[in-house]
Design a protein around this motif. Structure first.
Motif, PDB file in Angstrom:
ATOM      1  N   ASP A 101       2.899  -6.458   3.456  1.00  0.00           N
ATOM      2  CA  ASP A 101       3.111  -5.818   4.358  1.00  0.00           C
ATOM      3  C   ASP A 101       2.544  -4.106   4.249  1.00  0.00           C
ATOM      4  OD1 ASP A 101       5.608  -7.184   4.700  1.00  0.00           O
ATOM      5  OD2 ASP A 101       6.212  -6.943   2.657  1.00  0.00           O
ATOM      6  N   TYR A 102       1.857  -4.117   3.037  1.00  0.00           N
ATOM      7  CA  TYR A 102       1.192  -2.869   3.024  1.00  0.00           C
ATOM      8  C   TYR A 102      -0.135  -3.303   1.858  1.00  0.00           C
ATOM      9  CZ  TYR A 102       0.117   1.961   1.320  1.00  0.00           C
ATOM     10  OH  TYR A 102      -0.397   3.103   0.950  1.00  0.00           O
ATOM     11  N   ILE A 103      -1.358  -2.744   2.598  1.00  0.00           N
ATOM     12  CA  ILE A 103      -2.591  -2.995   1.867  1.00  0.00           C
ATOM     13  C   ILE A 103      -3.135  -1.522   1.521  1.00  0.00           C
ATOM     14  CG2 ILE A 103      -4.795  -3.903   1.910  1.00  0.00           C
ATOM     15  CD1 ILE A 103      -4.013  -6.289   3.065  1.00  0.00           C
ATOM     16  N   HIS A 104      -3.465  -1.089   0.348  1.00  0.00           N
ATOM     17  CA  HIS A 104      -3.818   0.006  -0.230  1.00  0.00           C
ATOM     18  C   HIS A 104      -5.421  -0.007  -0.724  1.00  0.00           C
ATOM     19  CE1 HIS A 104      -4.259   3.110  -3.335  1.00  0.00           C
ATOM     20  NE2 HIS A 104      -3.841   3.979  -2.429  1.00  0.00           N
ATOM     21  N   VAL A 105      -6.159   0.548  -0.213  1.00  0.00           N
ATOM     22  CA  VAL A 105      -7.605   0.737  -0.872  1.00  0.00           C
ATOM     23  C   VAL A 105      -8.103   2.111  -1.139  1.00  0.00           C
ATOM     24  CG1 VAL A 105      -9.946  -0.019  -0.291  1.00  0.00           C
ATOM     25  CG2 VAL A 105      -7.985  -0.926   0.646  1.00  0.00           C
ATOM     26  N   ARG A 106      -8.412   2.361  -2.418  1.00  0.00           N
ATOM     27  CA  ARG A 106      -8.877   3.667  -2.876  1.00  0.00           C
ATOM     28  C   ARG A 106     -10.075   3.564  -3.549  1.00  0.00           C
ATOM     29  NH1 ARG A 106      -4.514   7.071  -6.293  1.00  0.00           N
ATOM     30  NH2 ARG A 106      -5.338   5.870  -8.227  1.00  0.00           N
ATOM     31  N   ASP A 109       6.934   0.140  -9.980  1.00  0.00           N
ATOM     32  CA  ASP A 109       7.837   0.683 -10.491  1.00  0.00           C
ATOM     33  C   ASP A 109       8.783   1.455  -9.442  1.00  0.00           C
ATOM     34  OD1 ASP A 109       7.691   0.226 -13.172  1.00  0.00           O
ATOM     35  OD2 ASP A 109       6.449   1.926 -13.500  1.00  0.00           O
ATOM     36  N   SER A 110       8.044   1.821  -8.431  1.00  0.00           N
ATOM     37  CA  SER A 110       8.688   2.585  -7.385  1.00  0.00           C
ATOM     38  C   SER A 110       9.511   1.673  -6.247  1.00  0.00           C
ATOM     39  CB  SER A 110       7.705   3.463  -6.579  1.00  0.00           C
ATOM     40  OG  SER A 110       7.207   4.454  -7.153  1.00  0.00           O
ATOM     41  N   PHE A 111       8.989   0.473  -6.278  1.00  0.00           N
ATOM     42  CA  PHE A 111       9.427  -0.667  -5.546  1.00  0.00           C
ATOM     43  C   PHE A 111       9.638  -1.994  -6.233  1.00  0.00           C
ATOM     44  CE2 PHE A 111       6.947   1.958  -2.433  1.00  0.00           C
ATOM     45  CZ  PHE A 111       7.973   2.312  -1.442  1.00  0.00           C
ATOM     46  N   PRO A 112      10.628  -1.852  -7.089  1.00  0.00           N
ATOM     47  CA  PRO A 112      11.194  -3.126  -7.826  1.00  0.00           C
ATOM     48  C   PRO A 112      11.603  -4.328  -7.221  1.00  0.00           C
ATOM     49  CG  PRO A 112      12.839  -1.650  -7.958  1.00  0.00           C
ATOM     50  CD  PRO A 112      11.730  -1.033  -7.138  1.00  0.00           C
ATOM     51  N   SER A 113      11.604  -4.496  -6.024  1.00  0.00           N
ATOM     52  CA  SER A 113      11.987  -5.600  -5.477  1.00  0.00           C
ATOM     53  C   SER A 113      10.645  -6.349  -4.567  1.00  0.00           C
ATOM     54  CB  SER A 113      12.888  -5.456  -4.385  1.00  0.00           C
ATOM     55  OG  SER A 113      12.435  -4.776  -3.236  1.00  0.00           O
ATOM     56  N   GLU A 133       2.856  14.631  -5.188  1.00  0.00           N
ATOM     57  CA  GLU A 133       3.345  13.568  -6.173  1.00  0.00           C
ATOM     58  C   GLU A 133       3.793  12.251  -5.142  1.00  0.00           C
ATOM     59  OE1 GLU A 133       3.880  13.941  -9.069  1.00  0.00           O
ATOM     60  OE2 GLU A 133       2.706  15.993  -8.956  1.00  0.00           O
ATOM     61  N   LYS A 134       3.037  12.199  -3.904  1.00  0.00           N
ATOM     62  CA  LYS A 134       3.382  10.945  -3.132  1.00  0.00           C
ATOM     63  C   LYS A 134       1.980   9.897  -3.341  1.00  0.00           C
ATOM     64  CE  LYS A 134       5.557  13.747   0.390  1.00  0.00           C
ATOM     65  NZ  LYS A 134       5.614  14.056   2.116  1.00  0.00           N
ATOM     66  N   LEU A 135       2.642   8.613  -3.684  1.00  0.00           N
ATOM     67  CA  LEU A 135       1.523   7.558  -3.737  1.00  0.00           C
ATOM     68  C   LEU A 135       1.065   7.109  -2.779  1.00  0.00           C
ATOM     69  CD1 LEU A 135       3.648   5.565  -6.659  1.00  0.00           C
ATOM     70  CD2 LEU A 135       1.524   6.698  -6.924  1.00  0.00           C
ATOM     71  N   TYR A 136       1.524   7.393  -1.484  1.00  0.00           N
ATOM     72  CA  TYR A 136       0.969   6.862  -0.311  1.00  0.00           C
ATOM     73  C   TYR A 136       1.486   7.774   0.738  1.00  0.00           C
ATOM     74  CZ  TYR A 136       6.087   5.398  -0.366  1.00  0.00           C
ATOM     75  OH  TYR A 136       7.174   5.313  -0.386  1.00  0.00           O
ATOM     76  N   GLY A 137       0.761   7.588   1.833  1.00  0.00           N
ATOM     77  CA  GLY A 137       1.118   8.529   2.862  1.00  0.00           C
ATOM     78  C   GLY A 137       1.640   7.614   4.168  1.00  0.00           C
ATOM     79  N   ALA A 138       1.583   6.611   4.406  1.00  0.00           N
ATOM     80  CA  ALA A 138       1.970   5.533   5.347  1.00  0.00           C
ATOM     81  C   ALA A 138       3.445   5.431   5.391  1.00  0.00           C
ATOM     82  CB  ALA A 138       1.324   4.138   5.285  1.00  0.00           C
ATOM     83  N   PRO A 139       4.074   5.569   6.461  1.00  0.00           N
ATOM     84  CA  PRO A 139       5.641   5.401   6.366  1.00  0.00           C
ATOM     85  C   PRO A 139       6.136   3.913   6.086  1.00  0.00           C
ATOM     86  CG  PRO A 139       4.887   5.568   8.836  1.00  0.00           C
ATOM     87  CD  PRO A 139       3.497   5.660   7.977  1.00  0.00           C
ATOM     88  N   ILE A 140       5.694   3.506   5.012  1.00  0.00           N
ATOM     89  CA  ILE A 140       6.327   2.345   4.731  1.00  0.00           C
ATOM     90  C   ILE A 140       7.798   2.331   4.047  1.00  0.00           C
ATOM     91  CG2 ILE A 140       4.101   1.428   3.954  1.00  0.00           C
ATOM     92  CD1 ILE A 140       4.704   1.833   1.037  1.00  0.00           C
ATOM     93  N   ASP A 141       8.611   1.149   4.399  1.00  0.00           N
ATOM     94  CA  ASP A 141       9.878   1.156   4.345  1.00  0.00           C
ATOM     95  C   ASP A 141      10.127  -0.181   3.702  1.00  0.00           C
ATOM     96  OD1 ASP A 141      12.491   1.685   4.251  1.00  0.00           O
ATOM     97  OD2 ASP A 141      13.148   0.944   6.193  1.00  0.00           O
ATOM     98  N   THR A 190      -3.002  -8.603   6.452  1.00  0.00           N
ATOM     99  CA  THR A 190      -1.671  -7.781   6.527  1.00  0.00           C
ATOM    100  C   THR A 190      -0.808  -8.420   7.684  1.00  0.00           C
ATOM    101  OG1 THR A 190      -3.151  -5.760   6.358  1.00  0.00           O
ATOM    102  CG2 THR A 190      -1.292  -5.457   7.519  1.00  0.00           C
ATOM    103  N   ALA A 191       0.504  -8.212   7.498  1.00  0.00           N
ATOM    104  CA  ALA A 191       1.451  -8.937   8.317  1.00  0.00           C
ATOM    105  C   ALA A 191       1.640  -7.952   9.564  1.00  0.00           C
ATOM    106  CB  ALA A 191       3.099  -8.965   7.825  1.00  0.00           C
ATOM    107  N   PRO A 192       1.884  -8.645  10.876  1.00  0.00           N
ATOM    108  CA  PRO A 192       2.201  -7.760  11.992  1.00  0.00           C
ATOM    109  C   PRO A 192       2.999  -6.678  11.761  1.00  0.00           C
ATOM    110  CG  PRO A 192       2.076  -9.910  12.544  1.00  0.00           C
ATOM    111  CD  PRO A 192       1.999  -9.954  11.044  1.00  0.00           C
ATOM    112  N   GLY A 193       2.861  -5.351  11.954  1.00  0.00           N
ATOM    113  CA  GLY A 193       3.920  -4.179  11.776  1.00  0.00           C
ATOM    114  C   GLY A 193       3.560  -3.776  10.300  1.00  0.00           C
ATOM    115  N   GLY A 194       2.781  -4.025   9.567  1.00  0.00           N
ATOM    116  CA  GLY A 194       2.337  -3.659   8.143  1.00  0.00           C
ATOM    117  C   GLY A 194       1.441  -2.530   8.276  1.00  0.00           C
TER     118      GLY A 194
END
Length: 324
Positions: free
Chosen positions: A151-156, A108-112, A79-87, A176-180
């Motif tokens: 901050d985060y780029i997802h490719v699937r 929906d998971s990150f409304p901000s 049930e995890k949409l991503y694996g990277a430890p994004i915060d 991608t931003a540094p640290g992203g």
């Protein structure tokens, strides 16, 4: 580790259908130019950026398959949409968004956060979260996003449309931003078996071998886990992590989660063989439509045989762009 077969599936080997083991696999149980398409072999395909860009259909039947595959991956990844430890990412990009279902779930998971999904075709829904939007774009051209914007780029599930991985990774890194974080998810487009129940003439194997041949001929060979991992390492990412999961083709596995996954994979197989195969076999390998459909249909029917304990693999790799 090999996948353990459910004893009820092994029982009565003289029967090849799942119904004999008490499992029901019937369907019942289970801008104007941008919007231009071509119709081929009864399916609708993308054409705006060129019909060679993407060999899979984009019609409603394919959209349903893509949405179901999204659910399969959620089960497989707990049930995890991503694996990277994004915060608390503020800007998220989904490349090859398809129906947009992953981007919508992330919004929906990150409304901000601002979530953008890009794709060759505008097949995404209109009713979406206020922090989500979609753009029609070709990932193989130069991107219009600013340097370090996300901050985060997802490719699937884009490998069948990637003609130049170095270009794609270069644009991803630039934006991608540094640290992203950068994360890639790709199907291995393979068929495997651990117990000898798949012979060389198995229709699923015949189909996959031809599909891989067509992709190699196009210069788009299916990427392995090691290939994807090395892409990120060579690009300079840190803390690169690579994970591979098995997806049973059919509900033959003993493990409850794998059995459920296999049942859903079986259901997607009702249209997946045609979706992946028809354009590849006719346009690239030069088959006539009747022969191509025969191979697709044979593969589809073979997935229903409970005596074939086959599976494919799915790869996930991710890493962090250095701060400096």
């Amino acid at each position: 580790m090999s996948i353990e077969v459910d004893p009820f599936v092994i029982a009565q080997p003289e029967d090849d259908d799942y119904a004999s083991s008490g499992y029901d696999t019937s369907t019942a149980s289970l801008t104007s130019s941008i919007n231009e398409y071509i119709f081929e072999n009864g399916r609708r395909y993308h054409s705006y950026y060129g019909d060679e860009k993407y060999l899979m259909p984009v019609d409603e039947k394919e959209q349903d398959r893509l949405d179901l595959h999204h659910e399969i991956l959620l089960i497989a990844w707990d049930e995890k949409l991503y694996g990277a430890p994004i915060d608390k990412p503020q800007r998220i990009l989904d490349v090859g968004t398809g129906t947009g279902i992953w981007a919508i779930d992330m919004a929906d998971s990150f409304p901000s956060a601002e979530v953008i999904g890009t794709d060759l075709s505008p097949i995404q829904p209109r009713w979406i979260p206020p922090n989500c939007r979609f753009e029609v774009d070709d990932m193989m051209q130069k991107w219009t996003f600013k340097d370090g914007h996300f901050d985060y780029i997802h490719v699937r599930n884009v490998s069948t449309g990637v003609s130049n991985w170095e270009h794609l990774i270069s644009e991803i890194m630039r934006c991608t931003a540094p640290g992203g974080y950068i994360e890639l998810h790709e199907n291995g487009i393979s068929v495997n078996c651990d117990d000898g129940t798949m012979k060389t003439d198995n229709p699923i194997k015949v189909y996959i071998d031809l599909l891989r041949e067509s992709l190699v001929k196009m210069g788009r060979p299916p990427p392995s886990l090691e290939f994807l991992k090395n892409l990120l390492i060579k690009a300079g990412l840190e803390d690169v992590t690579a994970v591979q999961i098995k997806q049973p083709i059919g509900p033959w596995a003993k493990d409850p989660k794998m059995k459920r996954t296999g049942a859903m994979v079986l259901f997607t197989s009702e249209t997946a063989f045609e979706s992946y195969g028809m354009a590849a076999f006719t346009r690239v390998l030069g088959m006539d439509a009747e022969k191509a459909r025969e191979i697709c249909e044979a593969g589809r029917l073979a997935t229903r045989n409970k005596n074939y304990h086959t599976y494919d693999v799915y790869n996930r790799v991710y890493g962090r762009k250095p701060i400096n």
